[in-house]
Design an enzyme around this catalytic site. Structure first.
Site, mmCIF file in Angstrom:
data_model
loop_
_atom_site.group_PDB
_atom_site.id
_atom_site.type_symbol
_atom_site.label_atom_id
_atom_site.label_comp_id
_atom_site.label_asym_id
_atom_site.label_seq_id
_atom_site.Cartn_x
_atom_site.Cartn_y
_atom_site.Cartn_z
ATOM 1 N N ASP A 131 9.915 7.235 4.061
ATOM 2 C CA ASP A 131 11.333 7.041 4.382
ATOM 3 C C ASP A 131 12.215 7.898 3.491
ATOM 4 O OD1 ASP A 131 10.945 5.242 6.440
ATOM 5 O OD2 ASP A 131 11.265 3.461 5.216
ATOM 6 N N HIS A 158 9.759 11.640 8.330
ATOM 7 C CA HIS A 158 8.958 10.516 7.842
ATOM 8 C C HIS A 158 7.477 10.777 8.098
ATOM 9 C CE1 HIS A 158 8.101 6.053 7.431
ATOM 10 N NE2 HIS A 158 7.065 6.434 8.177
ATOM 11 N N GLU A 159 7.138 11.162 9.316
ATOM 12 C CA GLU A 159 5.728 11.378 9.646
ATOM 13 C C GLU A 159 5.145 12.559 8.878
ATOM 14 O OE1 GLU A 159 4.369 9.032 10.973
ATOM 15 O OE2 GLU A 159 6.100 8.036 11.842
ATOM 16 N N GLU A 198 5.013 3.906 3.305
ATOM 17 C CA GLU A 198 6.163 3.927 4.207
ATOM 18 C C GLU A 198 7.458 4.200 3.458
ATOM 19 O OE1 GLU A 198 5.646 3.963 7.345
ATOM 20 O OE2 GLU A 198 3.514 3.520 7.117
ATOM 21 N N HIS A 220 4.239 11.610 5.401
ATOM 22 C CA HIS A 220 3.016 10.814 5.277
ATOM 23 C C HIS A 220 1.808 11.679 4.919
ATOM 24 C CE1 HIS A 220 3.827 6.652 5.905
ATOM 25 N NE2 HIS A 220 4.472 6.847 7.030
#
Length: 680
Positions: free
Chosen positions: A580, A515-516, A576, A519
C-alpha cells in the site's frame, strides 16, 4: 481438492459497465467528502465521511465497501448470462450448456429440497463401509477429490527452488473454522464462536440422523465433541499464519520415502495412488511438524471417531448445496463468524457457484459482454507507466547499494503482465453437468479440477495459466510466476473512469497497479528472483536495512486498533501494508510525469477546488471507504493479511511527505508521522 496455492495479495470485488440491466457503478464524487473534518487530522474521515454517513451495510453482507458494491453489480451481469444459458434448447453450445445447467440445477430449490440428504448418501455409505484405518485414507482421498478437506492438504505448485518445474506438496489442513486460533484462544468472544461451531455441528449431525445417517452408538452432540477434539489437535499442530508468511518456513523438500516414513499413519503411498498422482520421487512438505504430531493422533483416535470426523467434512462441504435445513444451519455458523444478518438470495449463491466451478467458461461469456479491447489497451498503458515509476524509485533509493539495485531492476524488467483474461481458455468439455443434479455437478466439477491440478506434477510450469476467473475481479502478484494479474473487471469506477481526470484514476487503478508491483519487493516477494525461485539476491547489508525499514511498518500498524480491544497484527499484514505504501508513492510519481508532460498546463489545473495531487489522494481514499460488522472485523484480525480501509488510507498518507505538502499539513498533526516509515 481445491488446494491450488497462488499468492493472491489483494482481493478486489468490482465489475464492469456494459450490461443495460446492471445498476450504475458508484464512482468518484466529491459528495463523499466530509469537509467538517481536517484532512491533516484524519484523512480517511475527510475523504469518506459523507459516504460513511449515507451508507448502510445490506443485510446479506458482512461489510460494505466500493469493491463489494461493484461485485454486486458484476453479479447482475453474470446473472443475465446464466439465466439466458439456463433456458435450455438444442441451440446451446457446450459452454452455455455447462454454465446454464449448473446454474439451473442450483436454482431448482424445490428439487434440491426434495432430495434431502440422499444426494450425499452414497459418499456417506462409503465411509460407513470402512473396516480399518488404512481403508479410511481411501475415503480421505476421495473426499479431497470431490471438494471436502479432511486431515491435510495435497496440491501441486512450483518448486520453490526451480519455479519452472511443478512438484507435489503436502501441508497442514483439516480444519472447519477459518483459523487455528478459533480452537486455541480462550477469550470470551472466541469461546462464544467456538460454541456456535459446536452447535452447528450438532445440528447438522441431528439432521443427518433424521435422514438415516449416524455414527454407531453415539449421539449428535457426542459426534460434535469428537470432531472438535480432533480439529483442536490439528490446530495445535498447525503453524500460525504469520510464521507461514516466510517462505523458508514452508520450504521442506524431501524424498517421497522420507515423507511417507515421517507420517506412517497417513498411509501416503496409498493416498497418492488413490488420487492417481504421478509416480513422483520428491515433494515439498509445508509443515513437517504437523504430520509428525498428527501421526500420533491418528494412532490414538478410534476408527469410528476418525470416520465421524471424515463424515463431518463431507456434510460440511455439501451443506450449502443440500436441502434448506442444512443450508440454514451452515448460514448460522457464517453469521457467528461474520455478523451477516441474512443469507444471500439464491440467485447470488448460484451465480457465485458457477463462477467458482466453471469460471473460465462463464468468463468467456462475461468478457464478450463486458470487456472491450480498448479497456485492455488502456490498462497496459497504465501498467507501463507504473513500471517506469518503480524503476525510477529503485534507481533513486538512498538506502540500497548499486549491486542490489541492479538485481532489482532485472527482476522488475522480468515481471509479466496479464490483463483481462487468459490467452487460452480452460476446456471443461469433459465435466458432466446435468440439469437436475446440483450436488453431483459440484462434486464432478471439483473432481475435474482436482485431476487437472494433480496432472501438473512433474511437468513444466504453464506460465500462461491464470489463478482466478475473469468475472472474479481481482488483482494479484505471484512470486513463483513473477507476474501481476488484473482480470477483466478492474477498469471500472472507482478504479478507472475515462470521464475523470488522470489524478483520480492514478489514485484508483494506478495505486492498485503500484500495489501489485510492490509485492514483488515486499517482505515475501523480495525473497524470490526474476525466474520465481526462492533465492536471496540482496547484499547482506541491504537485506538488513530492508528488514529494519519494514519493522518500522510492522510496528506502526501493530498500534492501530481494528475493533474493540483488538489491534492489527503488523507482521501478518506487513506485505499488504508495504505494498500500500509503495504503491501510493510510485503511482503518484507516475501522475507527476503525466502532469510534467502536459505542455498545455490543463492537467495541472484545479478541479472542484482541488489540485491534481489532492484529487489523487481523494481518489485513493474513495476506493477504501467501508463499513464492517464487528464480527467480521474480529475475524479479519486473525485471518486477513489486509488492514481495514481506514488504515489502508491513514496508515499510508501519514508516511508520505507528498501528502503533507499537498494538503499543507504541519508537523505534529496526526497525518504527519513523527518518524515516517519508508521502504519503497
Amino acid at each position: 481438492m481445491r488446494c491450488f496455492r497462488l499468492l493472491t495479495v489483494l482481493i478486489l470485488f468490482t465489475s464492469l459497465c456494459f450490461s443495460q440491466s446492471a445498476k450504475p457503478a458508484p464512482g468518484f464524487s466529491i459528495d463523499t467528502i466530509d469537509k467538517s473534518v481536517d484532512p491533516c487530522v484524519d484523512f480517511y474521515q475527510y475523504a469518506c465521511g459523507n459516504w460513511i454517513k449515507n451508507s448502510e451495510i445490506p443485510a446479506d453482507q458482512s461489510r460494505w465497501v466500493s469493491f463489494v458494491e461493484l461485485h454486486e453489480r458484476n453479479m447482475d451481469i453474470m446473472r443475465g448470462i446464466l439465466e439466458k444459458a439456463s433456458t435450455g434448447g438444442a441451440g446451446r453450445n457446450t459452454i452455455d450448456q455447462k454454465i446454464g445447467d449448473m446454474y439451473g440445477s442450483c436454482m431448482d430449490e424445490k428439487a434440491v429440497n426434495s432430495k434431502g440428504l440422499s444426494a450425499l448418501k452414497p459418499e456417506l455409505d462409503r465411509i460407513d463401509a470402512v473396516k480399518d484405518k488404512q481403508s479410511l485414507i481411501d475415503e480421505v482421498a476421495h473426499a479431497h477429490m470431490i471438494g471436502a478437506g479432511p486431515l491435510f492438504n495435497f496440491y501441486s505448485a512450483s518448486d520453490l527452488h526451480n519455479a519452472d518445474q511443478v512438484i507435489a506438496y503436502i501441508d497442514q489442513g483439516g480444519l472447519t473454522a477459518p483459523d487455528r486460533d478459533y480452537y486455541l484462544k480462550d477469550d470470551d468472544k472466541t469461546k462464544a464462536v467456538r460454541q456456535h461451531f459446536v452447535e452447528y455441528m450438532t445440528e447438522v449431525f441431528m439432521l443427518a440422523s433424521k435422514d438415516g445417517v449416524q455414527s454407531p452408538g453415539s449421539s449428535a452432540s457426542q459426534d460434535a465433541d469428537t470432531v472438535l477434539r480432533i480439529e483442536t489437535a490439528l490446530a495445535k499442530a498447525e503453524m500460525d499464519r504469520t510464521s507461514r508468511r516466510d517462505p523458508k518456513n514452508r520450504d521442506h523438500k524431501m524424498q517421497r520415502e522420507e515423507a511417507v516414513s515421517l507420517a506412517s499413519n497417513f498411509y501416503l503411498d496409498r493416498y497418492f495412488k488413490d488420487v492417481n498422482a504421478p509416480n513422483f520421487t520428491s515433494l515439498n512438505v509445508g509443515n513437517p511438524e504437523f504430520f509428525k504430531q498428527i501421526n500420533s493422533v491418528l494412532e490414538t483416535e478410534s476408527l469410528e471417531n476418525l470416520k465421524t470426523y471424515v463424515r463431518w467434512h463431507l456434510l460440511h462441504s455439501a451443506a450449502p448445496w443440500l436441502s434448506e435445513p442444512y443450508v440454514q444451519a451452515n448460514f448460522k455458523m457464517q453469521q457467528a463468524l461474520t455478523g451477516q444478518k441474512e443469507i444471500q438470495a439464491r440467485w447470488k449463491r448460484c451465480t457465485n457457484l458457477v463462477d467458482r466451478e466453471l469460471g473460465e467458461a462463464l468468463g468467456q461469456r462475461y468478457v464478450e459482454a463486458a470487456f472491450p479491447p480498448q479497456s485492455k489497451a488502456r490498462m497496459l498503458k497504465m501498467v507501463n507507466a507504473l513500471e517506469k515509476s518503480l524503476g525510477e524509485d529503485i534507481k533513486n533509493l538512498s538506502w540500497m547499494s548499486e549491486e542490489t539495485k541492479k538485481q532489482a531492476a532485472v527482476k522488475l524488467a522480468a515481471i509479466q503482465n496479464k490483463i483481462g483474461y487468459p490467452d487460452v481458455w480452460r476446456d471443461y468439455s469433459s465435466v458432466d453437468i446435468r440439469p437436475d443434479d446440483l450436488l453431483g455437478n459440484v462434486q464432478r466439477a471439483n473432481d475435474f479440477e482436482s485431476k487437472r491440478q494433480i496432472a501438473k506434477i512433474d511437468k513444466p510450469l504453464d506460465r500462461k495459466e491464470w489463478g482466478m476467473t475473469p468475472p472474479t475481479v481481482n488483482a494479484y502478484y505471484s512470486p513463483s510466476f513473477n507476474e501481476i494479474v488484473f482480470p477483466a473487471g478492474i477498469l471500472q469506477p472507482p478504479f478507472f473512469d475515462p470521464k475523470l481526470d488522470d489524478a483520480v484514476n492514478f489514485g484508483g487503478i494506478g495505486l492498485v497497479i503500484g500495489h501489485e508491483l510492490t509485492h514483488g519487493f515486499d517482505d515475501q516477494g523480495r525473497k524470490f528472483d526474476p525466474q520465481g525461485n526462492l533465492h536471496d539476491w540482496w547484499t547482506k547489508e541491504d537485506g538488513e536495512e530492508f528488514e529494519k525499514r519494514v519493522s518500522c511498518v510492522a510496528n506502526e500498524y501493530s498500534n492501530f486498533v481494528a475493533v474493540d480491544d483488538l489491534k492489527l497484527n503488523g507482521r501478518l499484514t506487513l506485505g499488504e501494508n508495504t505494498a500500500d505504501n509503495g504503491g501510493a508513492r510510485i503511482s503518484l510519481m507516475a501522475l507527476e510525469h503525466v502532469l510534467a508532460d502536459d505542455k498545455s498546463g490543463k492537467a495541472s489545473q484545479k478541479i472542484d477546488g482541488y489540485t491534481p495531487e489532492q484529487r489523487f489522494f481523494l481518489g485513493f481514499g474513495r476506493v477504501w471507504c467501508e463499513k464492517r460488522r464487528p464480527e467480521v472485523a474480529r475475524m479479519s484480525v486473525l485471518t486477513d493479511p489486509h488492514s481495514p480501509g481506514k488504515y489502508r488510507v491513514d496508515g499510508v498518507v501519514q508516511n508520505m511527505p507528498e501528502f503533507e505538502k499537498a494538503w499543507s499539513c504541519k508537523a505534529g498533526q496526526p497525518m504527519v508521522a513523527e518518524t515516517a516509515c519508508h521502504v519503497w
